[in-house]
Design an enzyme around this catalytic site. Structure first.
Site, mmCIF file in Angstrom:
data_model
loop_
_atom_site.group_PDB
_atom_site.id
_atom_site.type_symbol
_atom_site.label_atom_id
_atom_site.label_comp_id
_atom_site.label_asym_id
_atom_site.label_seq_id
_atom_site.Cartn_x
_atom_site.Cartn_y
_atom_site.Cartn_z
ATOM 1 N N LYS A 1 34.404 62.970 14.241
ATOM 2 C CA LYS A 1 35.064 61.700 13.903
ATOM 3 C C LYS A 1 36.385 61.460 14.644
ATOM 4 C CE LYS A 1 32.609 59.956 10.074
ATOM 5 N NZ LYS A 1 31.734 60.833 9.303
ATOM 6 N N ASP B 1 33.117 71.694 6.590
ATOM 7 C CA ASP B 1 32.853 70.486 7.362
ATOM 8 C C ASP B 1 34.096 69.601 7.267
ATOM 9 O OD1 ASP B 1 32.123 68.030 8.326
ATOM 10 O OD2 ASP B 1 30.181 67.950 7.293
HETATM 11 C C1 LIG Z 1 30.363 61.459 9.399
HETATM 12 C C2 LIG Z 1 30.158 62.827 8.918
HETATM 13 C C3 LIG Z 1 29.176 63.654 9.477
HETATM 14 C C4 LIG Z 1 28.215 63.164 10.536
HETATM 15 O O1 LIG Z 1 28.853 62.825 11.726
HETATM 16 P P1 LIG Z 1 28.101 61.880 12.800
HETATM 17 O O2 LIG Z 1 29.031 61.849 13.963
HETATM 18 O O3 LIG Z 1 27.916 60.545 12.133
HETATM 19 O O4 LIG Z 1 26.797 62.520 13.114
HETATM 20 C C5 LIG Z 1 29.083 64.953 9.008
HETATM 21 N N1 LIG Z 1 29.895 65.415 8.050
HETATM 22 C C6 LIG Z 1 30.853 64.648 7.498
HETATM 23 C C7 LIG Z 1 31.743 65.231 6.452
HETATM 24 C C8 LIG Z 1 31.019 63.324 7.889
HETATM 25 O O5 LIG Z 1 31.943 62.560 7.317
#
Ligand SMILES: *Cc1c(COP(=O)(O)O)cnc(C)c1O
Length: 436
Positions: A284, A255
């Site tokens: 993001k 991720d």
């Molecule tokens: C922010 C984040 C998410 C979720 O993303 P959203 O766009 O808020 O749904 C998932 N994994 C990580 C590592 C994040 O920082």
């Protein structure tokens, strides 16, 4: 009684309606924390309704890597808006999607080569998990449907994403009873630069050895656990995870939603470990903070197995899949990033964050001060008063939003040394005054 024709002009009217009708992230409707009416943004600045300007120290939740209103991104959005704001992706394709996919395939680690576009990070995590489960299912391994993850992680707010986020500290413990149960290894203890100790991986190794028959994939944030506390950990841990996943027929989902696009000093954090995932989540900073977009990349092998199995389709397809404006802006943002001396820029920010925050070390309540790439952290001995701290930061002309026991800075990459010094100086002053 306001009617549907009411136009909200003044900051007070906006605030009043907001307070009584609109949810904010992780907020109460009865006892809401104060919110700030913002009128506009530019570069590193957020302009408030009363005309005050704040230097943004968190890049709008880690997204606005090129700062706000970057002319190249605005032009990409404007041009695409005129041509075709949106069109469905079922049975249709378009240039912005193809251009962005080819860029992502080019810059991401081999052998990632197949791209799925969706709207948010949490959904990207759902998609990644479905891919992993469908992969094993297609090979007749229906029992492999659990996830192995790390404590202190955060992967989003939808149900399966919640199930792999930290079960204790996470924001979702009240849903525990209805969430699928997953396997949680101890959070890594070896810091980013610390000498590697093999016992750090023991908990993960024991779980994968014992339960691999029911595990579809391991999912983790490589090198930095972001929303779980801005914890930096050893790239060797990620390397060991890759080896153990390979040994036990478990896929590796990385991720990179928080760490991707240069945040940790490499384009992707997995490059610190020299490791490539089977499935990678991006979000993001993907569009430089302009629009909501996420992507899941996978390999020929996994896409092939899913497509060869039954039902032969990958079972996901959002309404706004591959939104053309979002794809166009993301392609512009990615191209812009590739023209920058990224590692040099981030190294300069890292140096300034480290030296600028260093005076916090030894102050009351401070347990650690650290920097990695574009992330600077002051960690304290317990939860901070977010509302009070935010107020103190606004008084000093900066937008900084601490959470849990961390006060952190994640500035836009375009920030100059003066603004960066302003940010670190504000953190030092606030911590020194003991307002935490
Ligand atoms: C922010 C984040 C998410 C979720 O993303 P959203 O766009 O808020 O749904 C998932 N994994 C990580 C590592 C994040 O920082």
């Amino acid at each position: 009684m306001k009617t549907h024709t009411t136009i909200y002009h003044s900051a007070d009217e906006i605030l009043e309606y907001d307070r009584s009708h609109i949810w904010h992230p992780y907020a109460s409707m009865e006892n809401p924390q104060p919110v700030l009416p913002v009128m506009s943004t530019a570069g590193t600045r957020i302009t408030l309704a009363d005309g005050r300007e704040l230097v943004d120290g968190v890049s709008s939740w880690w997204t606005a890597i090129h700062g706000y209103n970057h002319p190249v991104l605005l032009e990409a959005a404007r041009a695409q808006l005129e041509i075709m704001p949106h069109v469905m992706f079922g049975g249709i394709t378009h240039k912005p999607a193809v251009e962005l996919a080819s860029l992502l395939v080019d810059i991401s680690p081999e052998p990632l080569s197949k791209v799925f576009f969706c709207d948010s990070g949490s959904v990207a995590v759902e998609v990644a998990i479905k891919m992993a489960i469908q992969f094993h299912h297609a090979r007749g391994l229906r029992g492999k449907n659990k996830l192995l993850t790390l404590r202190s992680g955060y992967h989003g707010d939808t149900f399966h994403a919640m199930s792999v986020s930290d079960p204790e500290e996470g924001m979702h413990s009240m849903f525990r009873e209805i969430l699928p149960e997953q396997y949680f290894a101890d959070a890594p203890r070896c810091g980013f630069d610390c000498p590697w100790e093999e016992r750090d991986i023991a908990s993960f190794r024991n779980l994968i050895r014992e339960h691999h028959g029911s595990i579809a994939a391991a999912i983790l944030e490589p090198v930095v656990q972001a929303a779980g506390g801005m914890r930096f950990y050893s790239p060797v841990y990620v390397r060991r995870v890759r080896e153990l996943c390979d040994q036990h027929d478990v896929l590796l989902i990385l991720d990179e939603i928080a760490t991707g696009f240069g945040r940790t000093g490499k384009l992707f954090a997995c490059e610190h470990a020299g490791v490539s995932p089977d499935i990678m989540c991006l979000g993001k900073a993907l569009t430089g903070g302009v629009m909501s977009l996420a992507a899941v990349l996978t390999t020929e092998k996994i896409a092939g197995a899913i497509s060869a199995g039954s039902p032969g389709l990958f079972m996901h397809g959002p309404t706004f899949m591959a939104h053309p404006m979002a794809c166009a802006v993301a392609a512009a943002s990615t191209r812009l990033l590739m023209t920058m001396p990224l590692e040099e820029i981030i190294r300069n920010i890292e140096d300034k964050l480290r030296s600028g925050l260093e005076p916090c070390r030894g102050l009351s309540r401070v347990t650690d001060v650290r920097a990695l790439g574009d992330i600077g952290v002051v960690e304290v001995d317990g939860p901070v008063d977010q509302a009070e701290l935010t107020r103190r930061f606004i008084e000093r002309g900066v937008w900084v939003r601490p959470f849990g026991n961390v006060i952190y800075l994640i500035p836009p990459y375009i920030i100059n040394d003066t603004d960066l010094a302003h940010l670190t100086g504000a953190v030092v002053e606030v911590v020194k005054r003991g307002d935490i």
